[in-house]
Design a protein around this motif. Structure first.
Motif, mmCIF file in Angstrom:
data_model
loop_
_atom_site.group_PDB
_atom_site.id
_atom_site.type_symbol
_atom_site.label_atom_id
_atom_site.label_comp_id
_atom_site.label_asym_id
_atom_site.label_seq_id
_atom_site.Cartn_x
_atom_site.Cartn_y
_atom_site.Cartn_z
ATOM 1 N N GLU A 182 0.831 -1.210 0.000
ATOM 2 C CA GLU A 182 0.000 0.000 0.000
ATOM 3 C C GLU A 182 0.863 1.257 0.000
ATOM 4 O OE1 GLU A 182 -3.425 2.203 2.772
ATOM 5 O OE2 GLU A 182 -2.614 0.250 3.348
ATOM 6 N N ALA A 183 1.882 1.290 0.850
ATOM 7 C CA ALA A 183 2.768 2.450 0.905
ATOM 8 C C ALA A 183 3.560 2.593 -0.392
ATOM 9 C CB ALA A 183 3.718 2.327 2.090
ATOM 10 N N ASN A 184 4.048 1.472 -0.923
ATOM 11 C CA ASN A 184 4.834 1.522 -2.152
ATOM 12 C C ASN A 184 4.018 2.001 -3.352
ATOM 13 O OD1 ASN A 184 7.835 0.105 -2.206
ATOM 14 N ND2 ASN A 184 6.633 -0.421 -0.392
ATOM 15 N N GLU A 185 2.724 1.758 -3.318
ATOM 16 C CA GLU A 185 1.858 2.259 -4.390
ATOM 17 C C GLU A 185 1.730 3.780 -4.336
ATOM 18 O OE1 GLU A 185 -1.539 -0.201 -3.719
ATOM 19 O OE2 GLU A 185 -0.847 -1.766 -5.107
ATOM 20 N N LEU A 186 2.026 4.371 -3.180
ATOM 21 C CA LEU A 186 2.115 5.832 -3.083
ATOM 22 C C LEU A 186 3.491 6.321 -3.538
ATOM 23 C CD1 LEU A 186 0.331 6.525 0.337
ATOM 24 C CD2 LEU A 186 -0.625 6.699 -1.961
ATOM 25 N N TYR A 187 4.555 5.618 -3.123
ATOM 26 C CA TYR A 187 5.908 6.026 -3.534
ATOM 27 C C TYR A 187 6.041 6.042 -5.061
ATOM 28 C CZ TYR A 187 7.042 4.386 1.249
ATOM 29 O OH TYR A 187 7.066 4.158 2.605
ATOM 30 N N VAL A 188 5.441 5.039 -5.704
ATOM 31 C CA VAL A 188 5.652 4.873 -7.139
ATOM 32 C C VAL A 188 4.993 5.989 -7.946
ATOM 33 C CG1 VAL A 188 3.645 3.491 -7.878
ATOM 34 C CG2 VAL A 188 5.942 2.980 -8.808
ATOM 35 N N GLU A 189 4.139 6.779 -7.304
ATOM 36 C CA GLU A 189 3.568 7.942 -7.988
ATOM 37 C C GLU A 189 4.652 8.978 -8.279
ATOM 38 O OE1 GLU A 189 0.418 9.455 -5.584
ATOM 39 O OE2 GLU A 189 -0.789 7.631 -5.722
ATOM 40 N N MET A 190 5.756 8.937 -7.501
ATOM 41 C CA MET A 190 6.854 9.893 -7.684
ATOM 42 C C MET A 190 8.147 9.241 -8.145
ATOM 43 S SD MET A 190 6.653 12.709 -4.647
ATOM 44 C CE MET A 190 8.043 13.548 -5.412
ATOM 45 N N TYR A 191 8.350 7.974 -7.781
ATOM 46 C CA TYR A 191 9.626 7.304 -8.049
ATOM 47 C C TYR A 191 9.388 6.034 -8.865
ATOM 48 C CZ TYR A 191 10.868 10.229 -4.035
ATOM 49 O OH TYR A 191 11.033 11.273 -3.171
ATOM 50 N N PRO A 192 10.023 5.891 -10.018
ATOM 51 C CA PRO A 192 9.800 4.704 -10.846
ATOM 52 C C PRO A 192 10.291 3.409 -10.216
ATOM 53 C CG PRO A 192 10.769 6.487 -12.134
ATOM 54 C CD PRO A 192 10.854 6.885 -10.694
ATOM 55 N N VAL A 193 11.308 3.478 -9.353
ATOM 56 C CA VAL A 193 11.842 2.281 -8.696
ATOM 57 C C VAL A 193 11.554 2.378 -7.203
ATOM 58 C CG1 VAL A 193 13.897 0.924 -8.196
ATOM 59 C CG2 VAL A 193 13.661 2.052 -10.421
ATOM 60 N N VAL A 194 10.782 1.432 -6.683
ATOM 61 C CA VAL A 194 10.424 1.426 -5.264
ATOM 62 C C VAL A 194 10.822 0.101 -4.642
ATOM 63 C CG1 VAL A 194 8.549 3.084 -5.573
ATOM 64 C CG2 VAL A 194 8.063 0.630 -5.756
ATOM 65 N N GLY A 195 10.668 0.013 -3.320
ATOM 66 C CA GLY A 195 11.170 -1.135 -2.588
ATOM 67 C C GLY A 195 10.423 -2.436 -2.814
ATOM 68 N N HIS A 196 9.117 -2.371 -3.017
ATOM 69 C CA HIS A 196 8.304 -3.584 -3.113
ATOM 70 C C HIS A 196 8.433 -4.223 -4.488
ATOM 71 C CE1 HIS A 196 4.895 -6.305 -2.670
ATOM 72 N NE2 HIS A 196 4.839 -5.993 -1.391
ATOM 73 N N LYS A 197 8.684 -5.525 -4.517
ATOM 74 C CA LYS A 197 8.909 -6.238 -5.775
ATOM 75 C C LYS A 197 7.704 -6.203 -6.714
ATOM 76 C CE LYS A 197 12.015 -9.640 -3.613
ATOM 77 N NZ LYS A 197 12.134 -11.055 -3.185
ATOM 78 N N ASP A 198 6.498 -6.114 -6.152
ATOM 79 C CA ASP A 198 5.292 -6.203 -6.969
ATOM 80 C C ASP A 198 4.728 -4.850 -7.380
ATOM 81 O OD1 ASP A 198 5.416 -8.946 -6.727
ATOM 82 O OD2 ASP A 198 4.104 -9.012 -4.971
ATOM 83 N N VAL A 199 5.459 -3.781 -7.098
ATOM 84 C CA VAL A 199 4.957 -2.440 -7.426
ATOM 85 C C VAL A 199 5.886 -1.800 -8.452
ATOM 86 C CG1 VAL A 199 4.345 -0.157 -6.547
ATOM 87 C CG2 VAL A 199 3.949 -2.180 -5.132
ATOM 88 N N GLU A 200 5.331 -1.487 -9.606
ATOM 89 C CA GLU A 200 6.097 -0.866 -10.676
ATOM 90 C C GLU A 200 5.259 0.214 -11.342
ATOM 91 O OE1 GLU A 200 7.200 -3.943 -13.360
ATOM 92 O OE2 GLU A 200 8.787 -4.749 -12.079
ATOM 93 N N ALA A 201 5.933 1.123 -12.023
ATOM 94 C CA ALA A 201 5.238 2.156 -12.782
ATOM 95 C C ALA A 201 6.020 2.434 -14.048
ATOM 96 C CB ALA A 201 5.086 3.432 -11.966
ATOM 97 N N SER A 202 5.308 2.770 -15.093
ATOM 98 C CA SER A 202 5.938 3.156 -16.344
ATOM 99 C C SER A 202 5.948 4.675 -16.412
ATOM 100 C CB SER A 202 5.162 2.564 -17.526
ATOM 101 O OG SER A 202 5.732 2.988 -18.738
ATOM 102 N N VAL A 203 7.142 5.253 -16.373
ATOM 103 C CA VAL A 203 7.291 6.701 -16.425
ATOM 104 C C VAL A 203 7.829 7.082 -17.797
ATOM 105 C CG1 VAL A 203 8.474 8.702 -15.434
ATOM 106 C CG2 VAL A 203 7.680 6.851 -13.951
#
Length: 334
Positions: free
Chosen positions: A273-294
């Motif tokens: 849940e927290a990593n899904e917030l981080y990924v709004e700003m950072y393409p690489v986050v700590g959780h293995k299952d959370v990614e974003a295409s920037v």
């Protein structure tokens, strides 16, 4: 005594006791996260943990690190959340961060975490450097596209490069550290001497060299990959290049004072849940299952330098003094 007064007083007392009984536990959290995202993280955590309230204390990475070190014998923070990995390594070595294994640890990317067996800090996100290359200026000046750090020392680039002063900018320091760690001290300093010959100026902002490249003030800016991607998306004529051995840091979380509430803050901070917030700003986050295409963000994970964050923290003062003695003459005025 008036019975109505006594009745009212008793009702107020009962109400006060009830309020105190259900008051949230306050946890003081030191951070260097950007100010505009703190409310979002606080609200999301407290929605899931209504019995705990976060009290943020926020400042820049350098100031927050110095504050934690100064308070070593009388710590005021309970949790540090959103501070550079090199600072976290130093805080751990000084005994300020406590060893803790949060729930969900096996779901994290290990390369962003404390590499020691007795782990005390865990990466929330990572930020990276890159070369911002203005293709229009390059064409006008007949400059070839660089593909490696060594390319930037070629005489053709003399006066066309800007990079951050590492004494002013964490972005600058993490690239200097990456060069020293990947090349070795002697070769790293020799490389920076050669690069210095081609530097137009050093900035006091990590993003400014890329902004200057985007505006055509220089052809090349050693800067933040995220800023390069953003400017390119906005239409700047930039190529965002990532040579092997790019500098990077993680922003991380750890415990200063162990308590159930502090553990729950750390547990939530590494959650999906927290990593899904981080990924709004950072393409690489700590959780293995959370990614974003920037848009226009380069493939940084294949080019990351192998960083020793403990070394980065321990050597910082000496490295910055050496760098300043050698190269500060080309820094922009503050």
């Amino acid at each position: 005594m008036n019975k109505r007064f006594i009745k009212g007083t008793m009702a107020a007392l009962v109400s006060m006791l009830a309020t105190n009984a259900f008051a949230a536990t306050e946890v003081t959290v030191y951070t260097a996260f950007e100010s505009d995202i703190l409310a979002k993280y606080k609200n999301a955590f407290e929605k899931t943990n209504p019995d705990i309230e976060i009290n943020w204390v926020r400042d820049s990475t350098g100031i927050m690190t110095a504050k934690l070190l100064a308070e070593k014998n009388n710590p005021q923070a309970e949790v540090v959340w959103g501070l550079a990995g090199s600072s976290m390594a130093l805080l751990k070595e000084e005994g300020i961060l406590k060893t803790y294994s949060p729930k969900g640890l096996d779901e994290l990317r290990s390369e962003l975490n404390d590499p020691q067996s007795t782990q005390a800090w865990y990466g929330n996100d990572a930020f990276f450097n890159a070369i911002c290359f203005n293709e229009i200026v390059a064409q006008q000046q007949n400059l070839p596209k660089p593909t490696s750090w060594e390319d930037l020392t070629k005489p053709v680039y003399k006066g066309h490069i800007a990079m951050p002063n590492p004494a002013s900018s964490g972005t600058g320091y993490m690239q200097v550290s990456a060069w020293l760690q990947s090349m070795g001290d002697n070769q790293g300093w020799a490389y920076m001497k050669d690069l210095h010959s081609n530097i137009a100026h050093y900035t006091h902002s990590g993003s400014k060299p890329c902004v200057q490249a985007g505006m055509g003030e220089v052809a090349i800016g050693i800067s933040m990959a995220s800023r390069g991607a953003k400017l390119k998306t906005q239409g700047a004529p930039l190529d965002v290049i990532t040579p092997a051995g790019i500098g990077w840091e993680s922003e991380a979380v750890g415990i200063v004072k162990v308590s159930d509430a502090a553990k729950r803050v750390v547990d939530w901070s590494i959650s999906k849940e927290a990593n899904e917030l981080y990924v709004e700003m950072y393409p690489v986050v700590g959780h293995k299952d959370v990614e974003a295409s920037v848009a226009n963000f380069p493939n940084v994970q294949q080019k990351m330098a192998k960083m020793d964050f403990a070394r980065m923290g321990n050597e910082r003062a000496d490295v910055l003094k050496t760098w300043s003695d050698k190269f500060d003459g080309k820094s922009e005025a503050k």
